[in-house]
Design a protein around this motif. Structure first.
Motif, PDB file in Angstrom:
ATOM      1  N   VAL A  34      11.860  28.227 -14.460  1.00  0.00           N
ATOM      2  CA  VAL A  34      11.614  28.444 -13.034  1.00  0.00           C
ATOM      3  C   VAL A  34      10.986  29.813 -12.797  1.00  0.00           C
ATOM      4  O   VAL A  34      10.038  29.953 -12.013  1.00  0.00           O
ATOM      5  CB  VAL A  34      12.924  28.283 -12.243  1.00  0.00           C
ATOM      6  CG1 VAL A  34      12.719  28.616 -10.774  1.00  0.00           C
ATOM      7  CG2 VAL A  34      13.452  26.851 -12.386  1.00  0.00           C
ATOM      8  N   LEU A  35      11.493  30.830 -13.461  1.00  0.00           N
ATOM      9  CA  LEU A  35      10.924  32.172 -13.314  1.00  0.00           C
ATOM     10  C   LEU A  35       9.506  32.236 -13.859  1.00  0.00           C
ATOM     11  O   LEU A  35       8.637  32.913 -13.291  1.00  0.00           O
ATOM     12  CB  LEU A  35      11.809  33.194 -14.034  1.00  0.00           C
ATOM     13  CG  LEU A  35      13.175  33.470 -13.386  1.00  0.00           C
ATOM     14  CD1 LEU A  35      14.038  34.331 -14.303  1.00  0.00           C
ATOM     15  CD2 LEU A  35      13.006  34.148 -12.026  1.00  0.00           C
ATOM     16  N   ILE A  36       9.249  31.536 -14.959  1.00  0.00           N
ATOM     17  CA  ILE A  36       7.902  31.530 -15.532  1.00  0.00           C
ATOM     18  C   ILE A  36       6.926  30.877 -14.569  1.00  0.00           C
ATOM     19  O   ILE A  36       5.811  31.377 -14.355  1.00  0.00           O
ATOM     20  CB  ILE A  36       7.897  30.825 -16.904  1.00  0.00           C
ATOM     21  CG1 ILE A  36       8.630  31.681 -17.943  1.00  0.00           C
ATOM     22  CG2 ILE A  36       6.461  30.543 -17.360  1.00  0.00           C
ATOM     23  CD1 ILE A  36       8.858  30.989 -19.262  1.00  0.00           C
ATOM     24  N   ARG A  37       7.317  29.752 -13.955  1.00  0.00           N
ATOM     25  CA  ARG A  37       6.432  29.109 -12.976  1.00  0.00           C
ATOM     26  C   ARG A  37       6.176  30.026 -11.778  1.00  0.00           C
ATOM     27  O   ARG A  37       5.056  30.094 -11.256  1.00  0.00           O
ATOM     28  CB  ARG A  37       7.029  27.778 -12.525  1.00  0.00           C
ATOM     29  CG  ARG A  37       6.840  26.641 -13.510  1.00  0.00           C
ATOM     30  CD  ARG A  37       7.032  25.292 -12.853  1.00  0.00           C
ATOM     31  NE  ARG A  37       8.400  25.121 -12.394  1.00  0.00           N
ATOM     32  CZ  ARG A  37       9.378  24.590 -13.128  1.00  0.00           C
ATOM     33  NH1 ARG A  37       9.122  24.185 -14.361  1.00  0.00           N
ATOM     34  NH2 ARG A  37      10.586  24.454 -12.642  1.00  0.00           N
ATOM     35  N   ALA A  38       7.228  30.731 -11.358  1.00  0.00           N
ATOM     36  CA  ALA A  38       7.059  31.658 -10.236  1.00  0.00           C
ATOM     37  C   ALA A  38       6.094  32.785 -10.602  1.00  0.00           C
ATOM     38  O   ALA A  38       5.281  33.211  -9.773  1.00  0.00           O
ATOM     39  CB  ALA A  38       8.412  32.226  -9.815  1.00  0.00           C
ATOM     40  N   LEU A  39       6.166  33.249 -11.843  1.00  0.00           N
ATOM     41  CA  LEU A  39       5.263  34.307 -12.292  1.00  0.00           C
ATOM     42  C   LEU A  39       3.833  33.786 -12.386  1.00  0.00           C
ATOM     43  O   LEU A  39       2.873  34.502 -12.066  1.00  0.00           O
ATOM     44  CB  LEU A  39       5.732  34.858 -13.639  1.00  0.00           C
ATOM     45  CG  LEU A  39       4.925  36.018 -14.222  1.00  0.00           C
ATOM     46  CD1 LEU A  39       4.878  37.207 -13.265  1.00  0.00           C
ATOM     47  CD2 LEU A  39       5.519  36.453 -15.569  1.00  0.00           C
ATOM     48  N   GLN A  40       3.676  32.544 -12.808  1.00  0.00           N
ATOM     49  CA  GLN A  40       2.342  31.951 -12.836  1.00  0.00           C
ATOM     50  C   GLN A  40       1.745  31.916 -11.432  1.00  0.00           C
ATOM     51  O   GLN A  40       0.587  32.280 -11.220  1.00  0.00           O
ATOM     52  CB  GLN A  40       2.394  30.539 -13.416  1.00  0.00           C
ATOM     53  CG  GLN A  40       1.021  29.895 -13.552  1.00  0.00           C
ATOM     54  CD  GLN A  40       1.086  28.442 -13.941  1.00  0.00           C
ATOM     55  OE1 GLN A  40       1.981  27.708 -13.496  1.00  0.00           O
ATOM     56  NE2 GLN A  40       0.160  27.996 -14.773  1.00  0.00           N
ATOM     57  N   GLN A  41       2.539  31.519 -10.462  1.00  0.00           N
ATOM     58  CA  GLN A  41       2.059  31.452  -9.074  1.00  0.00           C
ATOM     59  C   GLN A  41       1.834  32.849  -8.498  1.00  0.00           C
ATOM     60  O   GLN A  41       0.925  33.043  -7.679  1.00  0.00           O
ATOM     61  CB  GLN A  41       3.065  30.680  -8.235  1.00  0.00           C
ATOM     62  CG  GLN A  41       3.171  29.214  -8.615  1.00  0.00           C
ATOM     63  CD  GLN A  41       4.360  28.512  -8.000  1.00  0.00           C
ATOM     64  OE1 GLN A  41       5.068  29.081  -7.173  1.00  0.00           O
ATOM     65  NE2 GLN A  41       4.596  27.273  -8.401  1.00  0.00           N
ATOM     66  N   GLN A  42       2.635  33.821  -8.947  1.00  0.00           N
ATOM     67  CA  GLN A  42       2.469  35.205  -8.466  1.00  0.00           C
ATOM     68  C   GLN A  42       1.143  35.788  -8.937  1.00  0.00           C
ATOM     69  O   GLN A  42       0.514  36.558  -8.240  1.00  0.00           O
ATOM     70  CB  GLN A  42       3.661  36.041  -8.963  1.00  0.00           C
ATOM     71  CG  GLN A  42       3.741  37.464  -8.421  1.00  0.00           C
ATOM     72  CD  GLN A  42       3.314  38.482  -9.471  1.00  0.00           C
ATOM     73  OE1 GLN A  42       2.327  38.312 -10.159  1.00  0.00           O
ATOM     74  NE2 GLN A  42       4.058  39.555  -9.591  1.00  0.00           N
ATOM     75  N   GLY A  43       0.730  35.435 -10.174  1.00  0.00           N
ATOM     76  CA  GLY A  43      -0.610  35.769 -10.626  1.00  0.00           C
ATOM     77  C   GLY A  43      -0.797  37.033 -11.436  1.00  0.00           C
ATOM     78  O   GLY A  43      -1.940  37.395 -11.737  1.00  0.00           O
ATOM     79  N   GLY A  60       7.050  26.208 -20.254  1.00  0.00           N
ATOM     80  CA  GLY A  60       7.455  27.568 -20.581  1.00  0.00           C
ATOM     81  C   GLY A  60       6.265  28.509 -20.574  1.00  0.00           C
ATOM     82  O   GLY A  60       5.396  28.451 -19.701  1.00  0.00           O
ATOM     83  N   LEU A  61       6.224  29.398 -21.557  1.00  0.00           N
ATOM     84  CA  LEU A  61       5.141  30.375 -21.622  1.00  0.00           C
ATOM     85  C   LEU A  61       3.774  29.730 -21.828  1.00  0.00           C
ATOM     86  O   LEU A  61       2.742  30.369 -21.602  1.00  0.00           O
ATOM     87  CB  LEU A  61       5.421  31.380 -22.741  1.00  0.00           C
ATOM     88  CG  LEU A  61       6.565  32.358 -22.469  1.00  0.00           C
ATOM     89  CD1 LEU A  61       6.887  33.164 -23.723  1.00  0.00           C
ATOM     90  CD2 LEU A  61       6.228  33.283 -21.309  1.00  0.00           C
ATOM     91  N   GLY A  62       3.771  28.471 -22.243  1.00  0.00           N
ATOM     92  CA  GLY A  62       2.503  27.750 -22.354  1.00  0.00           C
ATOM     93  C   GLY A  62       1.746  27.733 -21.038  1.00  0.00           C
ATOM     94  O   GLY A  62       0.509  27.728 -21.021  1.00  0.00           O
ATOM     95  N   LEU A  63       2.477  27.764 -19.916  1.00  0.00           N
ATOM     96  CA  LEU A  63       1.831  27.791 -18.599  1.00  0.00           C
ATOM     97  C   LEU A  63       1.048  29.083 -18.400  1.00  0.00           C
ATOM     98  O   LEU A  63      -0.072  29.074 -17.876  1.00  0.00           O
ATOM     99  CB  LEU A  63       2.887  27.656 -17.499  1.00  0.00           C
ATOM    100  CG  LEU A  63       3.603  26.312 -17.401  1.00  0.00           C
ATOM    101  CD1 LEU A  63       4.726  26.398 -16.379  1.00  0.00           C
ATOM    102  CD2 LEU A  63       2.634  25.193 -17.040  1.00  0.00           C
ATOM    103  N   LEU A  64       1.642  30.214 -18.808  1.00  0.00           N
ATOM    104  CA  LEU A  64       0.980  31.504 -18.630  1.00  0.00           C
ATOM    105  C   LEU A  64      -0.200  31.657 -19.580  1.00  0.00           C
ATOM    106  O   LEU A  64      -1.173  32.352 -19.267  1.00  0.00           O
ATOM    107  CB  LEU A  64       1.972  32.650 -18.832  1.00  0.00           C
ATOM    108  CG  LEU A  64       3.162  32.700 -17.878  1.00  0.00           C
ATOM    109  CD1 LEU A  64       4.012  33.939 -18.155  1.00  0.00           C
ATOM    110  CD2 LEU A  64       2.702  32.692 -16.430  1.00  0.00           C
ATOM    111  N   LEU A  65      -0.123  31.009 -20.741  1.00  0.00           N
ATOM    112  CA  LEU A  65      -1.276  31.013 -21.647  1.00  0.00           C
ATOM    113  C   LEU A  65      -2.427  30.215 -21.040  1.00  0.00           C
ATOM    114  O   LEU A  65      -3.581  30.647 -21.065  1.00  0.00           O
ATOM    115  CB  LEU A  65      -0.888  30.414 -22.998  1.00  0.00           C
ATOM    116  CG  LEU A  65      -0.036  31.276 -23.928  1.00  0.00           C
ATOM    117  CD1 LEU A  65       0.381  30.468 -25.146  1.00  0.00           C
ATOM    118  CD2 LEU A  65      -0.787  32.519 -24.361  1.00  0.00           C
TER     119      LEU A  65
END
Length: 259
Positions: A34-43, A60-65
């Motif tokens: 959940v925090l990782i998705r929020a960080l992805q949306q935060q940008g 997981g971190l795959g989203l940020l990659l």
């Protein structure tokens, strides 16, 4: 001090571009999804992330990659994430590969205020001698590699060996997931979710924990606390749907026996 914040978005809102972040979890177990998705949306971009691995594609971190928010990974394992491997080998991502036990101790030592430590792990290899590729260019040429590390021959427990000096890791932020947490940030992890979560939390200057169940202070018995709240600065209580999110890394099934 009540450390509960309204939601994941507000918990990660102040993570800036270029921040270093320790992230708990192993594979997809104990990952703060959940925090990782929020960080992805935060940008936030240009991030340096310290984690055993980088999840899976789309998890997981795959989203940020995939959103190109990570500049550098400090990890033990590339393995199951093809996008992680592709970005590394194509020169899009810097990767500092570190022996798994050494990575764990780097985080623990950083949280304990220990600047460096000697370990026999990696002695006589490129871990000590340097030359492990950290970054490639688009043509596959190595443009950054690990430096040689200080070594020392020491006698320990009656045996003389060469030991490698490893620097500890302390990060700007840490993101972790716990099964239970209270309003003071005391956490209890479930089974193998204890993997990298406690040491990642210790290494962060600001540690944010998503918890599947939020309880009041005193409901967690002292012996049930795996990480004391002194290491935790913000707590996000997950919804029932978010808490139930437990992805499976490799789903293995078998044919049902004939009746």
């Amino acid at each position: 001090m009540d450390k509960v914040v309204p939601d994941a978005a507000s918990a990660v809102a102040d993570i800036p571009d270029g921040a270093s972040i320790a992230v708990g979890g192993f594979g997809v177990v104990g990952v703060p999804h959940v925090l990782i998705r929020a960080l992805q949306q935060q940008g936030a971009t240009d991030l340096e992330v310290v984690s055993n691995n980088a999840g899976l594609e789309g998890q997981g971190l795959g989203l940020l990659l995939e959103s190109r928010q990570i500049r550098k990974m400090v990890s033990s394992y590339v393995g199951e994430n093809r996008e992680f491997a592709r970005q590394y080998l194509s020169g899009e991502l810097e990767v500092e590969l570190t022996p798994q036990g050494t990575l764990a101790e780097k985080l623990r030592a950083g949280g304990a205020g220990i600047p460096a430590f000697y370990t026999i792990t990696g002695s006589g290899t490129q871990v000590a001698e340097g030359g492990i590729p950290w970054k490639y260019d688009s043509e596959g040429n190595v443009i950054a590699s690990s430096p040689a590390k200080e070594t020392r021959t020491l006698s320990f427990r009656g045996e003389e060996n060469e030991y490698v000096l490893e620097n500890s890791i302390a990060t700007d932020f840490a993101l972790v997931r716990a099964a239970v947490g209270d309003r003071l940030g005391n956490l209890r992890f479930h089974s193998s979710a204890q993997n990298f979560n406690p040491i990642a939390a210790q290494a962060g200057k600001v540690t944010i924990a998503e918890v599947e169940q939020l309880v009041e202070v005193g409901e967690l018995a002292p012996d049930d606390i795996h990480l004391p709240g002194i290491y935790v600065h913000r707590v996000v209580a997950l919804s029932a749907e978010e808490a139930a999110e437990k992805p499976i890394e490799k789903l293995t099934t078998r044919e049902e026996a004939a009746s």
